[in-house]
Design a protein around this motif. Structure first.
Motif, PDB file in Angstrom:
ATOM      1  N   SER A  89       0.833  -1.210   0.000  1.00 57.73           N
ATOM      2  CA  SER A  89       0.000   0.000   0.000  1.00 57.73           C
ATOM      3  C   SER A  89       0.865   1.256   0.000  1.00 57.73           C
ATOM      4  O   SER A  89       0.540   2.240  -0.673  1.00 57.73           O
ATOM      5  N   ASP A  90       1.961   1.227   0.745  1.00 59.03           N
ATOM      6  CA  ASP A  90       2.878   2.365   0.727  1.00 59.03           C
ATOM      7  C   ASP A  90       3.521   2.538  -0.642  1.00 59.03           C
ATOM      8  O   ASP A  90       3.706   3.670  -1.107  1.00 59.03           O
ATOM      9  N   LEU A  91       3.868   1.434  -1.285  1.00 55.00           N
ATOM     10  CA  LEU A  91       4.420   1.528  -2.642  1.00 55.00           C
ATOM     11  C   LEU A  91       3.391   2.103  -3.617  1.00 55.00           C
ATOM     12  O   LEU A  91       3.733   2.921  -4.478  1.00 55.00           O
ATOM     13  N   ALA A  92       2.136   1.687  -3.472  1.00 57.87           N
ATOM     14  CA  ALA A  92       1.086   2.229  -4.337  1.00 57.87           C
ATOM     15  C   ALA A  92       0.887   3.721  -4.073  1.00 57.87           C
ATOM     16  O   ALA A  92       0.706   4.508  -5.009  1.00 57.87           O
ATOM     17  N   TYR A  93       0.938   4.118  -2.812  1.00 53.32           N
ATOM     18  CA  TYR A  93       0.800   5.547  -2.488  1.00 53.32           C
ATOM     19  C   TYR A  93       1.989   6.338  -3.025  1.00 53.32           C
ATOM     20  O   TYR A  93       1.825   7.459  -3.527  1.00 53.32           O
ATOM     21  N   TYR A  94       3.181   5.771  -2.925  1.00 50.40           N
ATOM     22  CA  TYR A  94       4.384   6.443  -3.412  1.00 50.40           C
ATOM     23  C   TYR A  94       4.310   6.674  -4.917  1.00 50.40           C
ATOM     24  O   TYR A  94       4.800   7.686  -5.420  1.00 50.40           O
ATOM     25  N   ASN A  95       3.671   5.748  -5.644  1.00 55.53           N
ATOM     26  CA  ASN A  95       3.589   5.864  -7.101  1.00 55.53           C
ATOM     27  C   ASN A  95       2.388   6.654  -7.582  1.00 55.53           C
ATOM     28  O   ASN A  95       2.423   7.231  -8.668  1.00 55.53           O
ATOM     29  N   THR A  96       1.294   6.671  -6.810  1.00 52.15           N
ATOM     30  CA  THR A  96       0.072   7.307  -7.308  1.00 52.15           C
ATOM     31  C   THR A  96      -0.344   8.551  -6.532  1.00 52.15           C
ATOM     32  O   THR A  96      -1.105   9.354  -7.056  1.00 52.15           O
ATOM     33  N   TYR A  97       0.089   8.691  -5.305  1.00 55.09           N
ATOM     34  CA  TYR A  97      -0.300   9.787  -4.405  1.00 55.09           C
ATOM     35  C   TYR A  97      -1.803   9.853  -4.170  1.00 55.09           C
ATOM     36  O   TYR A  97      -2.353  10.917  -3.917  1.00 55.09           O
ATOM     37  N   LEU A  98      -2.476   8.706  -4.243  1.00 58.35           N
ATOM     38  CA  LEU A  98      -3.869   8.624  -3.841  1.00 58.35           C
ATOM     39  C   LEU A  98      -3.896   8.359  -2.340  1.00 58.35           C
ATOM     40  O   LEU A  98      -3.373   7.353  -1.862  1.00 58.35           O
ATOM     41  N   ILE A  99      -4.509   9.252  -1.583  1.00 59.25           N
ATOM     42  CA  ILE A  99      -4.430   9.233  -0.130  1.00 59.25           C
ATOM     43  C   ILE A  99      -5.026   7.957   0.455  1.00 59.25           C
ATOM     44  O   ILE A  99      -4.620   7.505   1.527  1.00 59.25           O
ATOM     45  N   GLN A 100      -5.959   7.330  -0.244  1.00 51.61           N
ATOM     46  CA  GLN A 100      -6.586   6.121   0.293  1.00 51.61           C
ATOM     47  C   GLN A 100      -5.571   5.005   0.511  1.00 51.61           C
ATOM     48  O   GLN A 100      -5.721   4.211   1.426  1.00 51.61           O
ATOM     49  N   TRP A 101      -4.508   4.960  -0.301  1.00 50.78           N
ATOM     50  CA  TRP A 101      -3.477   3.941  -0.096  1.00 50.78           C
ATOM     51  C   TRP A 101      -2.782   4.129   1.239  1.00 50.78           C
ATOM     52  O   TRP A 101      -2.416   3.162   1.903  1.00 50.78           O
ATOM     53  N   SER A 102      -2.573   5.366   1.634  1.00 48.91           N
ATOM     54  CA  SER A 102      -1.983   5.635   2.948  1.00 48.91           C
ATOM     55  C   SER A 102      -2.915   5.184   4.068  1.00 48.91           C
ATOM     56  O   SER A 102      -2.472   4.664   5.096  1.00 48.91           O
ATOM     57  N   ASN A 103      -4.228   5.380   3.872  1.00 47.13           N
ATOM     58  CA  ASN A 103      -5.197   4.901   4.866  1.00 47.13           C
ATOM     59  C   ASN A 103      -5.196   3.379   4.957  1.00 47.13           C
ATOM     60  O   ASN A 103      -5.278   2.816   6.057  1.00 47.13           O
ATOM     61  N   PHE A 104      -5.117   2.697   3.807  1.00 38.83           N
ATOM     62  CA  PHE A 104      -5.033   1.234   3.819  1.00 38.83           C
ATOM     63  C   PHE A 104      -3.800   0.776   4.595  1.00 38.83           C
ATOM     64  O   PHE A 104      -3.872  -0.152   5.401  1.00 38.83           O
ATOM     65  N   ALA A 105      -2.672   1.431   4.336  1.00 36.53           N
ATOM     66  CA  ALA A 105      -1.432   1.054   5.024  1.00 36.53           C
ATOM     67  C   ALA A 105      -1.569   1.248   6.528  1.00 36.53           C
ATOM     68  O   ALA A 105      -1.100   0.416   7.313  1.00 36.53           O
ATOM     69  N   SER A 106      -2.219   2.321   6.949  1.00 33.69           N
ATOM     70  CA  SER A 106      -2.403   2.567   8.386  1.00 33.69           C
ATOM     71  C   SER A 106      -3.207   1.450   9.036  1.00 33.69           C
ATOM     72  O   SER A 106      -2.858   0.974  10.129  1.00 33.69           O
ATOM     73  N   TRP A 107      -4.276   1.017   8.396  1.00 34.93           N
ATOM     74  CA  TRP A 107      -5.096  -0.055   8.960  1.00 34.93           C
ATOM     75  C   TRP A 107      -4.365  -1.390   8.948  1.00 34.93           C
ATOM     76  O   TRP A 107      -4.483  -2.184   9.889  1.00 34.93           O
ATOM     77  N   LEU A 108      -3.610  -1.652   7.898  1.00 33.73           N
ATOM     78  CA  LEU A 108      -2.858  -2.898   7.837  1.00 33.73           C
ATOM     79  C   LEU A 108      -1.755  -2.933   8.897  1.00 33.73           C
ATOM     80  O   LEU A 108      -1.490  -3.975   9.499  1.00 33.73           O
ATOM     81  N   ILE A 109      -1.136  -1.797   9.145  1.00 30.14           N
ATOM     82  CA  ILE A 109      -0.125  -1.719  10.200  1.00 30.14           C
ATOM     83  C   ILE A 109      -0.769  -1.949  11.558  1.00 30.14           C
ATOM     84  O   ILE A 109      -0.211  -2.670  12.409  1.00 30.14           O
ATOM     85  N   ALA A 110      -1.939  -1.377  11.783  1.00 27.38           N
ATOM     86  CA  ALA A 110      -2.638  -1.588  13.062  1.00 27.38           C
ATOM     87  C   ALA A 110      -2.974  -3.065  13.264  1.00 27.38           C
ATOM     88  O   ALA A 110      -2.787  -3.616  14.356  1.00 27.38           O
ATOM     89  N   GLY A 111      -3.451  -3.736  12.234  1.00 31.58           N
ATOM     90  CA  GLY A 111      -3.748  -5.160  12.331  1.00 31.58           C
ATOM     91  C   GLY A 111      -2.497  -5.987  12.545  1.00 31.58           C
ATOM     92  O   GLY A 111      -2.483  -6.932  13.345  1.00 31.58           O
ATOM     93  N   GLY A 112      -1.429  -5.647  11.842  1.00 27.81           N
ATOM     94  CA  GLY A 112      -0.165  -6.355  12.019  1.00 27.81           C
ATOM     95  C   GLY A 112       0.393  -6.174  13.415  1.00 27.81           C
ATOM     96  O   GLY A 112       0.944  -7.102  14.006  1.00 27.81           O
ATOM     97  N   MET A 113       0.228  -4.976  13.967  1.00 26.95           N
ATOM     98  CA  MET A 113       0.710  -4.737  15.329  1.00 26.95           C
ATOM     99  C   MET A 113      -0.108  -5.510  16.356  1.00 26.95           C
ATOM    100  O   MET A 113       0.436  -5.985  17.355  1.00 26.95           O
ATOM    101  N   LEU A 114      -1.401  -5.638  16.121  1.00 23.46           N
ATOM    102  CA  LEU A 114      -2.238  -6.413  17.037  1.00 23.46           C
ATOM    103  C   LEU A 114      -1.790  -7.872  17.061  1.00 23.46           C
ATOM    104  O   LEU A 114      -1.569  -8.451  18.136  1.00 23.46           O
ATOM    105  N   LEU A 115      -1.625  -8.464  15.882  1.00 27.10           N
ATOM    106  CA  LEU A 115      -1.193  -9.858  15.823  1.00 27.10           C
ATOM    107  C   LEU A 115       0.244 -10.029  16.315  1.00 27.10           C
ATOM    108  O   LEU A 115       0.566 -11.016  16.981  1.00 27.10           O
ATOM    109  N   CYS A 116       1.097  -9.065  16.013  1.00 31.56           N
ATOM    110  CA  CYS A 116       2.482  -9.137  16.482  1.00 31.56           C
ATOM    111  C   CYS A 116       2.530  -9.038  18.005  1.00 31.56           C
ATOM    112  O   CYS A 116       3.337  -9.714  18.651  1.00 31.56           O
ATOM    113  N   GLY A 117       1.673  -8.216  18.603  1.00 34.54           N
ATOM    114  CA  GLY A 117       1.617  -8.115  20.054  1.00 34.54           C
ATOM    115  C   GLY A 117       1.162  -9.409  20.696  1.00 34.54           C
ATOM    116  O   GLY A 117       1.702  -9.829  21.730  1.00 34.54           O
TER     117      GLY A 117
END
Length: 142
Positions: A34-62
């Motif tokens: 998602s960060d790579l997609a945001y870096y290439n397109t600058y569509l803000i929704q990709w940054s939002n997707f990355a934020s949610w995926l990071i939150a989910g990854g942190m929950l499972l990692c915890g």
């Protein structure tokens, strides 16, 4: 009559531990993509997707970190393998926490540090999953 020594607990991760551990990698990989997609397109929704995926990854990692802590406390004193696994998860979770704060900024301020952190975290989560799922737990057959 033979005397057989049995391990005090499982030598492989339990099903919940394995599920939680294996779930961290795809979430952090999705955040990187998602960060790579945001870096290439600058569509803000990709940054939002990355934020949610990071939150989910942190929950499972915890959760995996809690399992690793229990495994570390039950390990033999000289066994360094559970310590490596615990430290990999701890570093992954700590950098994920920093990455979550980075992604909480304005969408334009996320790059390029957010992309670099996502790449590092994805590699660390892959190493932690590999270590956690392949190393035998202490108490097993040597």
């Amino acid at each position: 009559m033979t005397d057989t020594a049995y391990p005090l607990y499982r030598t492989l991760p339990g099903p919940i531990h394995a599920l939680v551990l294996a779930g961290t990698f795809p979430l952090f990989l999705g955040a990187l993509l998602s960060d790579l997609a945001y870096y290439n397109t600058y569509l803000i929704q990709w940054s939002n997707f990355a934020s949610w995926l990071i939150a989910g990854g942190m929950l499972l990692c915890g959760l995996a970190l809690l399992f690793a802590l229990v495994n570390l406390l039950r390990a033999r004193p000289r066994s360094g393998r559970p310590l490596v696994y615990f430290l990999l998860l701890l570093i992954t979770w700590g950098l994920g926490w920093i990455n979550a704060f980075q992604h909480a900024k304005d969408a334009w301020a996320v790059m390029p540090l957010g992309l670099a952190l996502s790449a590092i975290i994805m590699v660390l989560s892959a190493a932690a999953a590999w270590t956690g799922l392949t190393l035998p737990r202490s108490g097993g057959v040597q």
